[in-house]
Design a protein around this motif. Structure first.
Motif, PDB file in Angstrom:
ATOM      1  N   VAL A  44       0.840  -1.192   0.000  1.00 27.66           N
ATOM      2  CA  VAL A  44       0.000   0.000   0.000  1.00 27.66           C
ATOM      3  C   VAL A  44       0.878   1.246   0.000  1.00 27.66           C
ATOM      4  O   VAL A  44       2.085   1.179   0.268  1.00 27.66           O
ATOM      5  CB  VAL A  44      -0.939   0.022   1.226  1.00 27.66           C
ATOM      6  CG1 VAL A  44      -1.889  -1.167   1.193  1.00 27.66           C
ATOM      7  CG2 VAL A  44      -0.155   0.036   2.528  1.00 27.66           C
ATOM      8  N   THR A  45       0.242   2.378  -0.284  1.00 26.78           N
ATOM      9  CA  THR A  45       0.943   3.677  -0.264  1.00 26.78           C
ATOM     10  C   THR A  45       0.218   4.629   0.679  1.00 26.78           C
ATOM     11  O   THR A  45       0.106   5.823   0.412  1.00 26.78           O
ATOM     12  CB  THR A  45       1.031   4.274  -1.676  1.00 26.78           C
ATOM     13  OG1 THR A  45      -0.293   4.369  -2.227  1.00 26.78           O
ATOM     14  CG2 THR A  45       1.893   3.411  -2.582  1.00 26.78           C
ATOM     15  N   ALA A  46      -0.274   4.084   1.780  1.00 21.99           N
ATOM     16  CA  ALA A  46      -1.042   4.881   2.734  1.00 21.99           C
ATOM     17  C   ALA A  46      -0.229   6.014   3.338  1.00 21.99           C
ATOM     18  O   ALA A  46      -0.790   7.023   3.786  1.00 21.99           O
ATOM     19  CB  ALA A  46      -1.580   3.979   3.844  1.00 21.99           C
ATOM     20  N   GLU A  47       1.106   5.868   3.385  1.00 15.55           N
ATOM     21  CA  GLU A  47       1.975   6.916   3.916  1.00 15.55           C
ATOM     22  C   GLU A  47       2.822   7.547   2.815  1.00 15.55           C
ATOM     23  O   GLU A  47       3.936   8.002   3.044  1.00 15.55           O
ATOM     24  CB  GLU A  47       2.853   6.344   5.024  1.00 15.55           C
ATOM     25  CG  GLU A  47       2.061   5.885   6.239  1.00 15.55           C
ATOM     26  CD  GLU A  47       2.950   5.515   7.412  1.00 15.55           C
ATOM     27  OE1 GLU A  47       2.834   6.161   8.466  1.00 15.55           O
ATOM     28  OE2 GLU A  47       3.769   4.584   7.263  1.00 15.55           O
ATOM     29  N   SER A  59      -4.940   1.840  10.296  1.00 13.85           N
ATOM     30  CA  SER A  59      -5.948   0.921   9.785  1.00 13.85           C
ATOM     31  C   SER A  59      -6.235   1.227   8.322  1.00 13.85           C
ATOM     32  O   SER A  59      -6.726   2.311   7.996  1.00 13.85           O
ATOM     33  CB  SER A  59      -7.230   1.042  10.616  1.00 13.85           C
ATOM     34  OG  SER A  59      -8.213   0.175  10.152  1.00 13.85           O
ATOM     35  N   VAL A  60      -5.947   0.266   7.452  1.00 17.37           N
ATOM     36  CA  VAL A  60      -6.131   0.431   6.012  1.00 17.37           C
ATOM     37  C   VAL A  60      -6.904  -0.768   5.480  1.00 17.37           C
ATOM     38  O   VAL A  60      -6.504  -1.916   5.687  1.00 17.37           O
ATOM     39  CB  VAL A  60      -4.790   0.542   5.262  1.00 17.37           C
ATOM     40  CG1 VAL A  60      -5.029   0.808   3.783  1.00 17.37           C
ATOM     41  CG2 VAL A  60      -3.921   1.627   5.871  1.00 17.37           C
ATOM     42  N   GLY A  61      -8.009  -0.506   4.795  1.00 16.13           N
ATOM     43  CA  GLY A  61      -8.734  -1.549   4.090  1.00 16.13           C
ATOM     44  C   GLY A  61      -8.343  -1.524   2.631  1.00 16.13           C
ATOM     45  O   GLY A  61      -8.181  -0.453   2.044  1.00 16.13           O
ATOM     46  N   VAL A  62      -8.178  -2.703   2.025  1.00 12.63           N
ATOM     47  CA  VAL A  62      -7.687  -2.799   0.655  1.00 12.63           C
ATOM     48  C   VAL A  62      -8.655  -3.610  -0.192  1.00 12.63           C
ATOM     49  O   VAL A  62      -9.162  -4.643   0.245  1.00 12.63           O
ATOM     50  CB  VAL A  62      -6.288  -3.450   0.610  1.00 12.63           C
ATOM     51  CG1 VAL A  62      -5.833  -3.630  -0.830  1.00 12.63           C
ATOM     52  CG2 VAL A  62      -5.286  -2.593   1.375  1.00 12.63           C
ATOM     53  N   ALA A  63      -8.914  -3.138  -1.401  1.00 12.56           N
ATOM     54  CA  ALA A  63      -9.709  -3.864  -2.382  1.00 12.56           C
ATOM     55  C   ALA A  63      -8.933  -3.917  -3.684  1.00 12.56           C
ATOM     56  O   ALA A  63      -8.406  -2.905  -4.139  1.00 12.56           O
ATOM     57  CB  ALA A  63     -11.045  -3.165  -2.604  1.00 12.56           C
ATOM     58  N   GLN A 144      -5.860  -0.944  -7.482  1.00 18.66           N
ATOM     59  CA  GLN A 144      -6.084  -1.165  -6.060  1.00 18.66           C
ATOM     60  C   GLN A 144      -6.821   0.019  -5.450  1.00 18.66           C
ATOM     61  O   GLN A 144      -6.657   1.161  -5.878  1.00 18.66           O
ATOM     62  CB  GLN A 144      -4.743  -1.369  -5.354  1.00 18.66           C
ATOM     63  CG  GLN A 144      -4.828  -1.715  -3.883  1.00 18.66           C
ATOM     64  CD  GLN A 144      -3.506  -2.239  -3.358  1.00 18.66           C
ATOM     65  OE1 GLN A 144      -3.124  -3.360  -3.627  1.00 18.66           O
ATOM     66  NE2 GLN A 144      -2.790  -1.406  -2.609  1.00 18.66           N
ATOM     67  N   VAL A 145      -7.637  -0.278  -4.451  1.00 18.00           N
ATOM     68  CA  VAL A 145      -8.336   0.735  -3.680  1.00 18.00           C
ATOM     69  C   VAL A 145      -7.887   0.611  -2.233  1.00 18.00           C
ATOM     70  O   VAL A 145      -7.844  -0.492  -1.684  1.00 18.00           O
ATOM     71  CB  VAL A 145      -9.865   0.552  -3.760  1.00 18.00           C
ATOM     72  CG1 VAL A 145     -10.574   1.654  -2.976  1.00 18.00           C
ATOM     73  CG2 VAL A 145     -10.334   0.513  -5.202  1.00 18.00           C
ATOM     74  N   GLU A 146      -7.544   1.739  -1.619  1.00 18.10           N
ATOM     75  CA  GLU A 146      -7.153   1.755  -0.214  1.00 18.10           C
ATOM     76  C   GLU A 146      -8.096   2.684   0.556  1.00 18.10           C
ATOM     77  O   GLU A 146      -8.332   3.815   0.141  1.00 18.10           O
ATOM     78  CB  GLU A 146      -5.711   2.247  -0.047  1.00 18.10           C
ATOM     79  CG  GLU A 146      -4.677   1.383  -0.754  1.00 18.10           C
ATOM     80  CD  GLU A 146      -3.284   1.964  -0.690  1.00 18.10           C
ATOM     81  OE1 GLU A 146      -3.044   2.842   0.172  1.00 18.10           O
ATOM     82  OE2 GLU A 146      -2.423   1.568  -1.502  1.00 18.10           O
ATOM     83  N   VAL A 147      -8.630   2.178   1.648  1.00 19.52           N
ATOM     84  CA  VAL A 147      -9.487   2.976   2.524  1.00 19.52           C
ATOM     85  C   VAL A 147      -8.714   3.223   3.810  1.00 19.52           C
ATOM     86  O   VAL A 147      -8.445   2.289   4.576  1.00 19.52           O
ATOM     87  CB  VAL A 147     -10.811   2.261   2.825  1.00 19.52           C
ATOM     88  CG1 VAL A 147     -11.670   3.100   3.772  1.00 19.52           C
ATOM     89  CG2 VAL A 147     -11.568   1.978   1.532  1.00 19.52           C
ATOM     90  N   LEU A 148      -8.317   4.469   4.047  1.00 20.23           N
ATOM     91  CA  LEU A 148      -7.563   4.861   5.228  1.00 20.23           C
ATOM     92  C   LEU A 148      -8.558   5.383   6.257  1.00 20.23           C
ATOM     93  O   LEU A 148      -9.154   6.442   6.084  1.00 20.23           O
ATOM     94  CB  LEU A 148      -6.528   5.930   4.892  1.00 20.23           C
ATOM     95  CG  LEU A 148      -5.223   5.476   4.230  1.00 20.23           C
ATOM     96  CD1 LEU A 148      -5.471   4.770   2.908  1.00 20.23           C
ATOM     97  CD2 LEU A 148      -4.290   6.667   4.023  1.00 20.23           C
TER      98      LEU A 148
END
Length: 777
Positions: A44-47, A59-63, A144-148
């Protein structure tokens, strides 16, 4: 009490759970199953840097993109399909496909005003989409989808008190590759999601072309026959419900050397369809049962069959240069849109739904329609950041952002009561909105000791909004029925800090523990819609949030089970809410505060090589804490038409009696107490190297309150939807052919309401079809 979701593998692709496999940075192709030896890593690239999900301290949700395409095979909205598929995420719309409203951990905004702000920010390919219409840009050829979840104010800015949803599309590559997913189904539904790309000049310039084409034929009858304020109408079959959503994107990647890259992207959307249909009188006093209301028939005397049309264009340039010790990145983006949405807001002909007035006499209760039109919207954003080379014990990044959004919007509202014709004549206004924002931000991460890492982030933001009333006409003849004696021109400005601090402990290579605390804010907001009824703009000051979470991320049983869980809590001070005032005008206001706590859990399990199971759960308890604020409730012709649980206070006024209730202790609207998502896929190997498969997904939504006050009518509990897919995957996953069903049991779920008209909004109908997907290299 809580809001849930689980995800797993559907159609052979990673589904919507934080623990679901996504092949390392490469897209999982359609029909591709997880490797037999176990589950893949998720990157992921949440940061704002590539990291293994299990080592990210939030907390990261991934699809995966393939999972999203499986859920939208029937032509469903690509954004609404995410609802309930990632723990803690809920998505709904009462304005059709051009105005999705997002909620993370119960925090969102139920306002349908075109200038409304939301506490969830959408980011597509590093570009912020802030306006509610821009947030509706469909997701296609996505990797990809990331939910932060929780405040993301340090790296991503204001208006992220709930979190962000981040979409990353498939990018140009130096080798030829393509993929496509096509389907046909009920009601003439057609969907094509495709991307193709490769080198134009080897090792120097690459291209990728992507498209999303979705169509559904009109399938809802307008049964109204009679005289409306527009014309004399006759019943019309197949008058509404269809759409054409056409999207295209082109991306260029220039790599003249090892240090410099330039990514250019341009996209366009041409959309025409039907805005949300409200079924008037579908709800009966004392019950939320809508089983008696026909899904495919409605009687609308206004709104011209609820047409909706928008054209959107945009582009971005992302330049990056690696200096060695640090990399400088610049992202410049522009978005523009225009269009309109028209609707019969009372959901049916007033004469068909008489109510008793205060004198106990049955009276027709009026016509009503509205139209929102964006004449022109322009959004510019410029971000610059510099980041140290990731990898060692110390990581850092610094940056700045400028954001500028300007739009001119017409808002039209007509309400004509047969018994009091002079009450509300034909009203429309033209508004000019300007939103500018400046920000500086930074983050540092340091490994204090072996296996223990601390991360600190901060941001300072100035957010400024201005709304001007450019023009107002109160009836079709251009006469001001209610003279306007002053010009409405409101400016709000706020400068606020945001910050977060987290700690991550790598207890073992397979177990990570983390805790995070964060503070963020949503900028001040102005709602100009009330000028339609000759009322002052309503405003709300900035809301601030303090949030905490603690979680565990694990890989177990020889990497065949991934189990992640998070507990969280937050408090929002000066929360921005929407309701109706004593004059019946929709207004924006600050409540005292709201509090919530809950948990999310996600699991992905491969007990045997050919079977993959997934589950997601979210639980949420939320409550508004405000002992003084009252909101108007469901009343028509001086009669309360629903059954509020709180004591009702009657307030006489110029246009009749207004009924108010307090909202202290009420849950946040559109905040499911729980949500459960279960998925499963079984593959049977065949002698030719291919596979036969069956995949299913099932979602259950717990108690959900649609408005600020509790009633028996305006709630849903136990909404259920399921999907099934049966097919054949060719050797090496060259293609996949399947039959599918979405909403397979044909559930008619209540998804929204119009209170005083007891009107209901339903979910999508059952779609049965055939899909074909493949990849080419």
């Amino acid at each position: 009490m809580l809001g849930v979701a689980f995800g797993s593998v559907v159609g052979g692709s990673a589904a919507f759970a934080q623990a679901v496999p996504v092949q390392d940075r490469a897209q999982t192709q359609a029909g591709q199953s997880a490797p037999e030896e176990g589950l893949d890593d998720i990157v992921v690239t949440a940061e704002r840097r590539s990291e293994n999900l299990q080592k990210v301290p939030l907390s990261v949700g991934v699809a995966s993109g393939d999972a999203l395409r499986a859920y939208t095979a029937g032509g469903d909205d690509t954004l609404l399909a995410l609802s309930g598929r990632v723990p803690g995420l809920y998505v709904e719309s009462t304005t059709g496909r051009i105005f999705p409203r997002f909620y993370i951990r119960g925090l969102g905004n139920i306002d349908f005003y075109l200038g409304a702000s939301q506490p969830v920010t959408i980011i597509q390919d590093d570009v912020i989409l802030e306006h509610v219409v821009l947030k509706s840009n469909p997701v296609f050829d996505v990797r990809q989808v990331e939910v932060l979840r929780g405040p993301q104010g340090s790296l991503f800015g204001r208006n992220t008190t709930a979190g962000i949803i981040k979409f990353d599309t498939n990018k140009p590559t130096n080798d030829f590759e393509s993929r496509a997913s096509a389907s046909v189904g009920s009601y003439g539904s057609v969907s094509l999601d495709a991307g193709v790309g490769g080198p134009l000049i080897k090792d120097l310039l690459s291209i990728r072309l992507s498209t999303l084409l979705q169509h559904r034929s009109d399938y809802i009858d307008n049964a109204y026959a009679g005289v409306s304020q527009d014309s004399t109408a006759t019943p019309r079959k197949d008058a509404m419900g269809g759409f054409d959503d056409r999207n295209v994107r082109v991306q260029l990647a220039l790599t003249p050397g090892e240090r410099f890259t330039l990514d250019l992207s341009g996209h366009a959307r041409w959309y025409g369809g039907t805005s949300t249909l409200f079924h008037r009188g579908a709800l009966k006093k004392g019950s939320n049962d809508v089983s008696a209301e026909p899904r495919n028939t409605v009687a609308l005397d206004e709104g011209n069959d609820n047409p909706q049309s928008y054209n959107t264009y945009g582009g971005s340039a992302r330049a990056s240069y690696d200096f060695g010790p640090a990399t400088l990145t610049s992202i410049t983006a522009y978005e523009t849109t225009s269009g309109f949405s028209r609707g019969d807001t009372d959901g049916g002909a007033g004469a068909n739904f008489p109510v008793r007035n205060a004198a106990n006499v049955l009276t027709a209760n009026g016509f009503g329609q509205s139209q929102g039109q964006i004449r022109d919207l322009d959004q510019w954003s410029q971000e610059v950041r510099v980041a140290g080379t990731p990898g060692g014990r110390f990581n850092w990044q610094l940056g700045g952002l400028y954001f500028d959004n300007r739009d001119i919007t017409d808002f039209y509202q007509r309400t004509f009561f047969l018994t009091t014709a002079a009450r509300n004549p034909n009203n429309w206004v033209r508004l000019h909105d300007v939103n500018t924002s400046w920000a500086g931000f930074g983050q540092v991460s340091y490994e204090l000791m072996d296996k223990l890492t601390v991360t600190l982030g901060g941001r300072i933001t100035e957010d400024k909004k201005r709304t001007q009333l450019l023009k107002t006409v109160q009836n079709a003849a251009g006469v001001n029925q209610y003279p306007t004696n002053f010009r409405r021109d409101v400016t709000l400005k706020s400068t606020k800090p945001s910050w977060d601090a987290s700690i991550l402990y790598q207890a073992s290579p397979d177990i990570s523990l983390y805790s995070r605390v964060a503070q963020g804010f949503r900028g001040p907001t102005i709602q100009g819609r009330s000028a339609v009824f000759n009322s002052d703009f309503s405003t709300a000051n900035s809301e601030t949030i303090l949030s905490w979470e603690t979680g565990i991320k694990t890989r177990l049983l020889d990497n065949t089970l991934t189990l992640n869980a998070t507990v969280f809590g937050y408090r929002v001070n000066d929360i921005q809410l929407n309701g109706n005032d004593v004059n019946g005008n929709g207004i924006l206001f600050n409540g005292n505060k709201a509090e919530a706590y809950g948990m999310e859990a996600e699991a992905n399990w491969k007990p045997v090589p050919n079977l993959t199971l997934g589950a997601g759960l979210s639980l949420l308890h939320s409550a508004i804490r405000d002992k003084t604020t009252e909101v108007q409730i469901c009343a028509l012709n001086n009669i309360v038409v629903c059954t509020p649980s709180a004591p009702v206070r009657a307030v006489p006024g110029a246009f009749g009696t207004t009924y108010l209730v307090k909202i202290d202790g009420e849950p946040l609207p559109n905040a499911p107490e729980y949500n459960v998502d279960l998925t499963a896929r079984y593959d049977q190997p065949l002698g030719n190297g291919g596979r036969a498969f069956i995949a299913g997904d099932f979602n259950i939504q717990g108690y959900t309150q649609f408005v600020l006050y509790k009633t028996k009518e305006f709630t849903a509990n136990g909404n259920f939807e399921g999907g099934l897919k049966i097919g054949y995957a060719a050797p090496d996953d060259a293609y996949e052919l399947a039959v599918f069903a979405r909403n397979i049991t044909g559930e008619k779920n209540l998804k929204g309401v119009i209170e005083n008209y007891m009107a209901a909004v339903f979910n999508e109908p059952r779609i049965i079809g055939v899909s074909l997907s493949g990849k080419f290299r």
